[in-house]
Write a protein that holds these residues in place. Structure first.
Motif, PDB file in Angstrom:
ATOM      1  N   THR A  55       6.011  -3.745  10.184  1.00 58.50           N
ATOM      2  CA  THR A  55       4.718  -4.093   9.609  1.00 58.50           C
ATOM      3  C   THR A  55       4.626  -3.606   8.171  1.00 58.50           C
ATOM      4  N   GLY A 113       2.728   2.129   3.009  1.00 63.54           N
ATOM      5  CA  GLY A 113       2.547   0.922   3.811  1.00 63.54           C
ATOM      6  C   GLY A 113       3.794   0.439   4.509  1.00 63.54           C
ATOM      7  N   ARG A 141      -1.999  -7.660   6.418  1.00 65.96           N
ATOM      8  CA  ARG A 141      -0.687  -7.195   6.853  1.00 65.96           C
ATOM      9  C   ARG A 141       0.227  -8.389   7.068  1.00 65.96           C
ATOM     10  N   GLN A 188       1.849  -3.069   5.206  1.00 66.64           N
ATOM     11  CA  GLN A 188       0.425  -3.036   4.842  1.00 66.64           C
ATOM     12  C   GLN A 188       0.287  -3.284   3.341  1.00 66.64           C
ATOM     13  N   GLU A 206       0.829  -1.198   0.000  1.00 63.96           N
ATOM     14  CA  GLU A 206       0.000   0.000   0.000  1.00 63.96           C
ATOM     15  C   GLU A 206       0.868   1.254   0.000  1.00 63.96           C
TER      16      GLU A 206
END
Length: 898
Positions: free
Chosen positions: A772, A765, A837, A774, A762
Motif C-alpha cells: 500500500t 507512506g 491510496r 499512502q 506521504e
C-alpha cells in the motif's frame, strides 16, 4: 461537503417523483403544485443549497409568539410545462438564457391574496433610520399592527416578537430568503413597513427548484436549483381569470444592466475649510488691515457658528456674496462687495492708515490681489472685478453638503464592504461619488464619513503618481453619480466585494446570490502566467456592467460564462484531452425516442464564426486612450482569412501602480490568447442530441465521453468512440407530461493528449514489506497534490489519485536528492480515491521505503512510454527522447494540450 442535488443517474425510489417548487425572496410561501402538500425537507447527502431558505426538517414555521403556520401553498399548475434553455456563446463569452413563466392558480382566491393585496395589508411609516443589525424598528404609529408576527420593509422581511417603544421589537432580520439591510427614513419620503407579506413580487429574486417527492407525498428531498430569475413586468390573469401568470427574467439580464444608481444633486457655495490666501480650496478669502500697525489685521474666516456662514454652505452665489457683504461691513476700512455675473470689490481707506484689502477668489488661476496699502493714494476708491464668478463652488474632496434630504437618504450608512476568498485574499469595495472636476473628467471620490445633521459627506482625495493631488474643484450645479469602487489582490476578491456593495446600494440581493462564487474561485486558481492579478473596478453607470467585467476576466483565462445548477458560473474552453475527467458517458442508446421513433440528431459545423485574433486593452500610463495589443493566430488566418476578433478589457482594471511592463507582458499574452483561439480558431463540430432523463443533471461546460457509430469524424469516416466533448447548450423540458434534455456537444477536430499524473508519497507512506502506498494531501499544491483542483462536474476535488487506474504501470522515484536511488516499477492493483491510496503488485523494498520516510522524499508517476499500457500511451502526453526525437522504438510524439 458538497451541495445536495438530485442524482439523475441512480433513478428514483419506488413511488417517488420529481416536482417543481418555487420560492420568491422575502415571501413566506413555498409554492408547490396543486395537491402537493409536503411537511419536511431532507437531503440524501451533502448540505442544503444556501438559496433554499426553508432549510431541512419541518416546513412548519414557529413565530415569535409560539404560534405556527404552514408556508406551503399548493397553487402551481400541475399540468404546466417548464422549459429552460441555456446556451454558452464561445465567441461572445456570455450566455443566453430564455425567460420563463409559471402559473399560480387562484384556488379559493388564495392566488389573488398573494399577488393582489397591496391595499389590503396594514402599513405604517418607518419613523427612524434602521441599521442592518437593529432588533427594534420605530414606526410613526403602531395602530393596526398585530402584537407579533411577520413584517416587510422595502425588500426585507422580518419576524418580530412584540410592540414596544413606539415600534416593533425583538426583530429577526432577513427572513425567507431576503437580506438584512439598513433602511433610511427621510422626513420627506419615509418607507412603508407592512404587517404580513410583501405588497409586491416585482423585481424580487425568484428561484425554481426540482425536488424528489417521497411516495407518501410528505418529504421533499435534495432541492436542486433549476432557474434563478427576477419577477418581471406583466404579471397577468389568464385562463379565463382562473390563474395568475408570473413572468421571470433570468438573473443574467439584471446583471447585464449597468450599475446606474440615480445621481445626487450638489450645488451652491461650500466653504467648510479654513481659507488661506493663494490656496484655491475655498471660494473666497478676504483679509483687511493696515500696513502701519502690522499686529492689527482683521481676517474674514468662514466660521460655521457665524450667522453669515450658514453652517459652511450657501445655496446660491448671490446668497454667498450677501453674507460676504455682511462680514466685510465690519472691517475697517470696509469693502463693498457686489455681484452681477462677477465679484466686484470696492475699497477706499485714508492716507493715514495705509489700509489694505487682500482677497483670493477660489475659481481664478491668478494669485491673491491686494487693494490699497499706499500712503499717498489709499483715500482713492479702488475697484477690482473678478471675472466669471461661477454658479457654484465645491470640491470633490473634504466636506461636501448634499442639499436634498431625499438625495442624502440614498447615501448609505455603510461605506465599505470586505470579502475574503477561501484562499485568504481580501477585496474591498467603497461607495463613491463621481463628477467632472477641473483636474479630471469622471473624478471618483470615496465616501469616508456621513453626517446628519447637517447632510454632509466627507470625501477622500486621490493623489497623482509622482506626488501632488488632482484638482477637485467644481464650478457648476452637478448631478453627481453614486457608484462603487472595488479593489483586491485578485479579480474574484474585488468582484465579491463589489457584489456586496452594489446589492446594498440598489436594495437587491442578486449580485451576491446569483453567482456561483465558490466555483469561480476554484477556476480562477489557475494562473494567468505573469500577468498582474490586482484589480480596481469602477461601477459608475457609464462604465461596463458587472457581467461585462466578469466576462472579460473569464476571457483572460480562456473561459466562457455558463449557467451551472441555476447560477452564473464559468467553464474552461481550452482544447481538452481524451484523458480529461468526464462527468458522464453518452452512448448511442442514450438518445431519446418518441412514439417508438428516434428523435433526429443534428450536426452543425461551426455554430459560431471562427475567431483568429484577440485584442487586449491596457491602461495608458499618464492617461489617454488605452493601449491595444493584438494577438493573431496566423496559421488559421492564412487558411480561413480574417475572421472575428475577440476584445478583452480585463487588464484595463489593473491599478496604475501595478501596470506591467508591456514588453515583458507580450509573451504571457500569447500564451493566454491561445487558450481562447485554440477552440475558436480551429473549426469545431456541434452535435445537438436529445437525451434520456438519466442525463438531465449534465450542465453547460461539463466534459463527457461520447460514443456513436453514425457521428462523422474528421478522418472521412463515421463513428466516434469515447471522444471527449463539452456540453455547450442545454434545453430542459420538464413536467406537463414531458421530460427531456436536448444538449449541444462541442467536438474538437482531432484527439489530444494530456499530461501524465504524478503524486507525492506521504512521509512514511511506504513500508518495505507492504504494497500500500499512502499519497500526500498536505503538499504545497493542496489536498489534491499534483491532481486537478476540481472534478469533472466542477466541484472541489479532494483526491490525489486522479489519473491513476488499476492496471497502470508506475514507478516510485526518489526526489530531493542529486543522486537518487534506482526507480522501482510496479503495476497498480487497486486505487482508493477516498483514502488517497494505491496498491502495488508487489512490495517496493526497504530502500525505497526508507527514502519515503521523509516528506517530499518519493514521487509516484507513470513508467516510461514503451513500458506503459496502451491506455496510458493513448491518452497522456509524453516527452520524446532528446536524441531520437521519438517516444518509443517507433512512436512519434503525440499532439498534446496546452
Amino acid at each position: 461537503m458538497t451541495t445536495a442535488r438530485i442524482d439523475w443517474t441512480t433513478g428514483l425510489a419506488p413511488g417517488a417523483r420529481v416536482v417543481p417548487v418555487i420560492l420568491i425572496a422575502g415571501l413566506p410561501a413555498v409554492l408547490t403544485p396543486a395537491g402537493i402538500l409536503p411537511t419536511t425537507v431532507a437531503v440524501s447527502s451533502g448540505t442544503i443549497d444556501p438559496l433554499w431558505w426553508p432549510g431541512t426538517g419541518t416546513l412548519t414555521e414557529t413565530l415569535p409568539d409560539a404560534s405556527t403556520f404552514n408556508p406551503v401553498e399548493d397553487l402551481l399548475d400541475p399540468t404546466e410545462t417548464l422549459e429552460v434553455f441555456e446556451r454558452a456563446s464561445l465567441l461572445e463569452g456570455d450566455v443566453r438564457v430564455e425567460s420563463l413563466s409559471f402559473s399560480v392558480l387562484d384556488t379559493d382566491g388564495r392566488g389573488t391574496t398573494l399577488l393582489s393585496n397591496r391595499e389590503g395589508r396594514i402599513t405604517q411609516l418607518l419613523d427612524a433610520d434602521v441599521t442592518a443589525t437593529a432588533t427594534a424598528i420605530a414606526l410613526v404609529s403602531t395602530i393596526g399592527f398585530p402584537a407579533s408576527g411577520i413584517a416587510s420593509i422595502e425588500r426585507e422581511t422580518v419576524l418580530y416578537g412584540s410592540i414596544a417603544g413606539g415600534g416593533i421589537a425583538t426583530v429577526q432580520r432577513g427572513k425567507y430568503g431576503s437580506h438584512a439591510r439598513a433602511h433610511l427614513s427621510p422626513a420627506e419620503h419615509r418607507p412603508l413597513v407592512v404587517a404580513g407579506y410583501p405588497r409586491h413580487w416585482q423585481s424580487r429574486l425568484a428561484t425554481v427548484w426540482l425536488c424528489v417527492l417521497s411516495a407518501d407525498g410528505l418529504t421533499l428531498t435534495d432541492p436542486s436549483l433549476l432557474y434563478a430569475g427576477t419577477v418581471g413586468a406583466g404579471v397577468q390573469m389568464t385562463g379565463n381569470l382562473s390563474r395568475w401568470t408570473v413572468p421571470l427574467d433570468h438573473v443574467s439580464v439584471a446583471l447585464t444592466r449597468k450599475v446606474d444608481i440615480p445621481p445626487v444633486s450638489i450645488y451652491g457655495y461650500h466653504h467648510f475649510t479654513v481659507p488661506s490666501v493663494g490656496v484655491r480650496t475655498h471660494p473666497l478669502s478676504i483679509r483687511a488691515g493696515t500696513t502701519s500697525v502690522a499686529a492689527v489685521e482683521c481676517s474674514l474666516r468662514w466660521d460655521t457658528a457665524s450667522v453669515y456662514d450658514r453652517g459652511g454652505w450657501h445655496p446660491t452665489r448671490e446668497a454667498f456674496v450677501a453674507s460676504c457683504q455682511g462680514k466685510v461691513d465690519a472691517l475697517a476700512p470696509a469693502a463693498l462687495v457686489s455681484i452681477n455675473g462677477a465679484l466686484r470689490i470696492v475699497h477706499a481707506g485714508t492716507n493715514v492708515n495705509n489700509s489694505i484689502v487682500r482677497f483670493s477668489p477660489g475659481w481664478v488661476t491668478t494669485g491673491p490681489t491686494t487693494l490699497g496699502g499706499n500712503a499717498n493714494g489709499d483715500d482713492i476708491q479702488l475697484v477690482y472685478t473678478v471675472p466669471d464668478m461661477p454658479e457654484a463652488f465645491f470640491l470633490m474632496s473634504g466636506v461636501v453638503r448634499i442639499p436634498s434630504a431625499l438625495d442624502f437618504a440614498r447615501i448609505p450608512t455603510t461605506f465599505q464592504w470586505t470579502a475574503t476568498t477561501t484562499d485568504g485574499v481580501t477585496g474591498m469595495a467603497h461607495v463613491a461619488l463621481i463628477a467632472d472636476t477641473v483636474g479630471r473628467k469622471g473624478y471618483v471620490a470615496g465616501i469616508v464619513a456621513r453626517n446628519d445633521p447637517p447632510q454632509t459627506v466627507f470625501l477622500g482625495r486621490q493623489s497623482i503618481n509622482g506626488g501632488g493631488y488632482i484638482d477637485t474643484r467644481v464650478f457648476e450645479r452637478t448631478a453627481v453619480k453614486l457608484g462603487v469602487v472595488a479593489t483586491g489582490a485578485s479579480p474574484i476578491a474585488a468582484l465579491k466585494a463589489a457584489a456586496l456593495a452594489i446589492d446594498e446600494l440598489t436594495g437587491q440581493d442578486l449580485f451576491e446570490s446569483a453567482v456561483d462564487w465558490d466555483h469561480l474561485e476554484r477556476l480562477f486558481m489557475a494562473p494567468t502566467s505573469s500577468l498582474p492579478q490586482s484589480r480596481e473596478y469602477r461601477f459608475t453607470g457609464d462604465t461596463d456592467s458587472f457581467l461585462d467585467v466578469l466576462i472579460d476576466e473569464l476571457r483572460l483565462r480562456g473561459m466562457c460564462m455558463v449557467i451551472r445548477y441555476g447560477l452564473i458560473s464559468a467553464a474552461r474552453l481550452m482544447s481538452y484531452a481524451d484523458s480529461e475527467d468526464t462527468a458522464a458517458a453518452i452512448v448511442e442508446t442514450d438518445t431519446l425516442s418518441e412514439d417508438g421513433k428516434e428523435i433526429p440528431i443534428e450536426i452543425v459545423d461551426n455554430i459560431e464564426p471562427l475567431a483568429t485574433g484577440v485584442d487586449y486593452s491596457f491602461p495608458a500610463i499618464g492617461g489617454g486612450d488605452p493601449i491595444i495589443i493584438s494577438v493573431t493566430d496566423l496559421t488559421y488566418q492564412s487558411e480561413f482569412g480574417d475572421s472575428a476578433r475577440i476584445e478583452c478589457k480585463a487588464l484595463l482594471s489593473i491599478p496604475t501602480a501595478s501596470a506591467p511592463n508591456l514588453i515583458a507582458t507580450l509573451q504571457p499574452l500569447y500564451s493566454v490568447a491561445q487558450q481562447i483561439l485554440g477552440p475558436l480558431a480551429e473549426p469545431s463540430r456541434a452535435v445537438r442530441i436529445p437525451l434520456t432523463p438519466v442525463l438531465l443533471g449534465l450542465q453547460p461546460g461539463d466534459l463527457i465521453k461520447f460514443t456513436h457509430s453514425r457521428i462523422p469524424m474528421w478522418t472521412g469516416v463515421r463513428g466516434i468512440s469515447d471522444g471527449v466533448c463539452q456540453v455547450q447548450e442545454v434545453r430542459r423540458i420538464l413536467f406537463g407530461g414531458r421530460l427531456r434534455a436536448t444538449m449541444v456537444l462541442r467536438l474538437q477536430s482531432a484527439p489530444a493528449y494530456g499530461y501524465a499524473p504524478e503524486a507525492i508519497v506521504e512521509s512514511g507512506g511506504l513500508t518495505s514489506g507492504g504494497t500500500t502506498v499512502q499519497l500526500s494531501t498536505a503538499t504545497a499544491w493542496g489536498a489534491t497534490c499534483h491532481a486537478r483542483d476540481t472534478t469533472a462536474s466542477g466541484a472541489a476535488s479532494t483526491s490525489a489519485v486522479d489519473g491513476f487506474e488499476v492496471g497502470d504501470v508506475v514507478v516510485l522515484s526518489q526526489i530531493s536528492t542529486r543522486t537518487p536511488i534506482a526507480d522501482v516499477q510496479r503495476t497498480l492493483t487497486a486505487v482508493d480515491p477516498v483514502l488517497n491510496r494505491v496498491t502495488l503488485s508487489s512490495a517496493p523494498g526497504a530502500t525505497m521505503a526508507g527514502a519515503a520516510a521523509v516528506y517530499y522524499g518519493v514521487i509516484l508517476r507513470y513508467a516510461p512510454y514503451d513500458q506503459c499500457t496502451a491506455r496510458q500511451q493513448k491518452i497522456f502526453a509524453w516527452i520524446a527522447d532528446q536524441t531520437t526525437q521519438v517516444l518509443g522504438a517507433t512512436d512519434d510524439p503525440k499532439r498534446y494540450t496546452a
